[in-house]
Design an enzyme around this catalytic site. Sequence first.
Site, PDB file in Angstrom:
ATOM      1  N   ASP A  65       0.834  -1.187   0.000  1.00  0.00           N
ATOM      2  CA  ASP A  65       0.000   0.000   0.000  1.00  0.00           C
ATOM      3  C   ASP A  65       0.875   1.245   0.000  1.00  0.00           C
ATOM      4  O   ASP A  65       1.736   1.409   0.861  1.00  0.00           O
ATOM      5  CB  ASP A  65      -0.868  -0.057   1.264  1.00  0.00           C
ATOM      6  CG  ASP A  65      -1.936   1.011   1.246  1.00  0.00           C
ATOM      7  OD1 ASP A  65      -2.713   1.029   0.288  1.00  0.00           O
ATOM      8  OD2 ASP A  65      -1.972   1.822   2.183  1.00  0.00           O
ATOM      9  N   THR A  98      -3.134   5.773  -4.112  1.00  0.00           N
ATOM     10  CA  THR A  98      -2.055   6.569  -3.516  1.00  0.00           C
ATOM     11  C   THR A  98      -0.743   6.402  -4.270  1.00  0.00           C
ATOM     12  O   THR A  98      -0.032   7.370  -4.504  1.00  0.00           O
ATOM     13  CB  THR A  98      -1.836   6.187  -2.039  1.00  0.00           C
ATOM     14  OG1 THR A  98      -1.656   4.789  -1.948  1.00  0.00           O
ATOM     15  CG2 THR A  98      -3.011   6.596  -1.193  1.00  0.00           C
ATOM     16  N   THR A  99      -0.451   5.164  -4.655  1.00  0.00           N
ATOM     17  CA  THR A  99       0.805   4.946  -5.370  1.00  0.00           C
ATOM     18  C   THR A  99       0.779   5.672  -6.709  1.00  0.00           C
ATOM     19  O   THR A  99       1.756   6.321  -7.110  1.00  0.00           O
ATOM     20  CB  THR A  99       1.041   3.435  -5.609  1.00  0.00           C
ATOM     21  OG1 THR A  99       0.744   2.747  -4.397  1.00  0.00           O
ATOM     22  CG2 THR A  99       2.456   3.152  -6.016  1.00  0.00           C
ATOM     23  N   ASP A 386      -9.458  -0.250   1.283  1.00  0.00           N
ATOM     24  CA  ASP A 386      -9.424   0.355  -0.050  1.00  0.00           C
ATOM     25  C   ASP A 386     -10.641  -0.084  -0.856  1.00  0.00           C
ATOM     26  O   ASP A 386     -11.296   0.723  -1.513  1.00  0.00           O
ATOM     27  CB  ASP A 386      -8.153  -0.059  -0.817  1.00  0.00           C
ATOM     28  CG  ASP A 386      -6.913   0.677  -0.309  1.00  0.00           C
ATOM     29  OD1 ASP A 386      -7.049   1.484   0.625  1.00  0.00           O
ATOM     30  OD2 ASP A 386      -5.822   0.432  -0.860  1.00  0.00           O
TER      31      ASP A 386
HETATM   32  P1  ADP Z   1      -2.633   2.517  -6.010  1.00  0.00           P
HETATM   33  O1  ADP Z   1      -2.035   2.755  -4.671  1.00  0.00           O
HETATM   34  O2  ADP Z   1      -2.369   3.649  -6.954  1.00  0.00           O
HETATM   35  O3  ADP Z   1      -4.072   2.136  -5.959  1.00  0.00           O
HETATM   36  P2  ADP Z   1      -2.163  -0.208  -6.773  1.00  0.00           P
HETATM   37  O4  ADP Z   1      -0.930  -0.977  -6.455  1.00  0.00           O
HETATM   38  O5  ADP Z   1      -3.409  -0.546  -6.057  1.00  0.00           O
HETATM   39  O6  ADP Z   1      -1.814   1.309  -6.616  1.00  0.00           O
HETATM   40  O7  ADP Z   1      -2.405  -0.360  -8.326  1.00  0.00           O
HETATM   41  C1  ADP Z   1      -3.438   0.294  -8.987  1.00  0.00           C
HETATM   42  C2  ADP Z   1      -3.272   0.146 -10.477  1.00  0.00           C
HETATM   43  O8  ADP Z   1      -3.324  -1.229 -10.841  1.00  0.00           O
HETATM   44  C3  ADP Z   1      -4.394   0.839 -11.230  1.00  0.00           C
HETATM   45  O9  ADP Z   1      -3.848   1.569 -12.287  1.00  0.00           O
HETATM   46  C4  ADP Z   1      -5.230  -0.325 -11.738  1.00  0.00           C
HETATM   47  O10 ADP Z   1      -5.915  -0.022 -12.932  1.00  0.00           O
HETATM   48  C5  ADP Z   1      -4.180  -1.368 -11.954  1.00  0.00           C
HETATM   49  N1  ADP Z   1      -4.732  -2.724 -12.024  1.00  0.00           N
HETATM   50  C6  ADP Z   1      -5.478  -3.405 -11.132  1.00  0.00           C
HETATM   51  N2  ADP Z   1      -5.780  -4.638 -11.589  1.00  0.00           N
HETATM   52  C7  ADP Z   1      -5.198  -4.754 -12.815  1.00  0.00           C
HETATM   53  C8  ADP Z   1      -5.119  -5.770 -13.799  1.00  0.00           C
HETATM   54  N3  ADP Z   1      -5.720  -6.949 -13.639  1.00  0.00           N
HETATM   55  N4  ADP Z   1      -4.414  -5.500 -14.906  1.00  0.00           N
HETATM   56  C9  ADP Z   1      -3.797  -4.319 -15.076  1.00  0.00           C
HETATM   57  N5  ADP Z   1      -3.819  -3.324 -14.195  1.00  0.00           N
HETATM   58  C10 ADP Z   1      -4.518  -3.527 -13.079  1.00  0.00           C
HETATM   59 MG    MG Z   2      -4.946   0.505  -5.151  1.00  0.00          MG
END
Ligand code: ADP
Ligand code: MG
Length: 547
Positions: A65, A98-99, A386
């Site tokens: 996270d 957030t990331t 989340d």
């Molecule tokens: P954040 O803290 O920004 O939410 P995450 O590590 O949760 O970071 O990653 C979020 C990103 O991962 C988003 O851009 C989302 O669209 C992408 N994502 C989630 N599932 C998939 C998937 N199956 N394939 C590609 N991208 C994905």
């Molecule tokens: Mg996320």
Amino acid sequence: MSDRMQDQPMVVMSEDSQRVKDKDAQDHNINAARAVADAVRSTLGPKGMDKMLVTDTGDVTITNDGVTTLQEMDIDNPTAEMIIEVAETQEDEAGDGTTTAVAIAGELLNNAEDLLDQDVHPTAITKGFQRASEMAREEIDDIARSVDPSDEDLLRQVAETSMTGKGAELNKEALAALVVNAVQQVTVDGTVDLDHINIESQTGRTASDSELLTGGVIDDDPVHESMPASVDDAHVLLLDEAIEIEETEADTDVSVTDPDQLQSFLDQEEQQLKEKVQQITETGANVVFCQNGIDDMAQHYLAKEGILAVESVKQSDMSFLTDVVGAPIVADLASASEADLGGGSVSRNTTDDLFYVEGDNAHAVTLLLRGSTDHVVDELERGITDALDVVAQTVSDGRAVAGGSAIEIEVARRLRDSAESVSGREQLAVEAFADALELVPRVLAGNAGLDSIDTLVELRSAHEAGETHAGLDVESGEVTNTFESGVVEPAHIKEQAVSSATEAANLILQIDDIISAGDLSTDKGGDEAGGSGAGGMGGMGGMGGAM
Ligand code: ADP
Ligand code: MG
């Protein structure tokens, strides 16, 4: 020499203090901010790696996270802290993303540095970024699809997308269903009240044993072993008054001169307790949750009356119970009456030593999360929080976008198309902004072990060909319509990520003069290896106490 160099005013500073101006100040800040962004980038997306964070006291957090990573890292650098605030704003306003927000902020600064090197004035850059941010948000709204808040399939996809890559992933289908149910139970007339969802973590079983309870869970024991542990037809009193002897006056010593006097003193105390218990029985309560202590003797009387009593209940649990049983917290026992009681049932789960409290018409639910160890449930809880946020947002806001960077690519494409309408050097900044958004697909692909350039090229050409929702689905490794493959996110996350990243980047770019009371280039904090020169914050180890 650029026009940023102005006459230097005379400043009197202490010997230890240091001053960095103009391009050096910007470089310093950009480097510090970029170091933070780089540190979290590797966690982005479903294939992102986890971070193990160890505090100086040896506490360990394992997380994927963004905001948790940044909060747990011992960062002592004012610029880096501005980037951490991006994550915190994002967390508060959107609950997820957030990331992404931090990574975009870092990339905006990275691209701004190139423009500074080409002698573009910082004001032109910040204006251009601001303009681009507004345009990006308009485009997000234009691209977003409207969502029927009762479309459970879509809501589950939103929940699953946010859980992917987190500790919750292994059981994401079951957990997504729990999350969607929980949100629906606390939605009244389209308004979601997340405060009515309580999360309770239990170690010992596996995540698939997690459940949703219509009511609350109290992790306490009955005060007396002969009390009933479960009450089906419960009349619940929520009490914020100690069932103890009232001290007559503070610091008064009672001097007892003969045994009779002692006896009468004790009788008086006993009488007081009996009275309190009687006040409880007169309300008709058969269950008492007390926020304060209950005297041993009172416990005994309550048990004799067949009343289930629990003492020292946490304040947060108490206020949650008000929504579960529909009763107020009573602060003055003497004035309590039957009208103050709530209805429901209380049952003891003996495997977990928990009370399940269900309400007759509860609008409050508990997600009981289970996992084998503390680290597992903690990360599970972060993932579930989340997911709750994104589902709640999708229900209340009613807009969703395609994930896997489909939205970022489309917005970048549209920004480049409209950049021409922006005059002068701001146009360069709008283009740099579009490039910064494309960091998301590059990192998602890179973290998934795919070639980031190839993926970007493929995504761009799909969007050029009119495939608005083409994104990278890392499960299949394919560029596809991610709306159809079920990678879906609330539009609001993306709008918020764009605006918080822009604000932070602009704030940092506007600084051209750093006056520090301490030395900027050495590690004054006496921390480990850190502090490798102005802005030289390489990796996590170097973050303790530069500046
Ligand atoms: P954040 O803290 O920004 O939410 P995450 O590590 O949760 O970071 O990653 C979020 C990103 O991962 C988003 O851009 C989302 O669209 C992408 N994502 C989630 N599932 C998939 C998937 N199956 N394939 C590609 N991208 C994905
Ligand atoms: Mg996320």
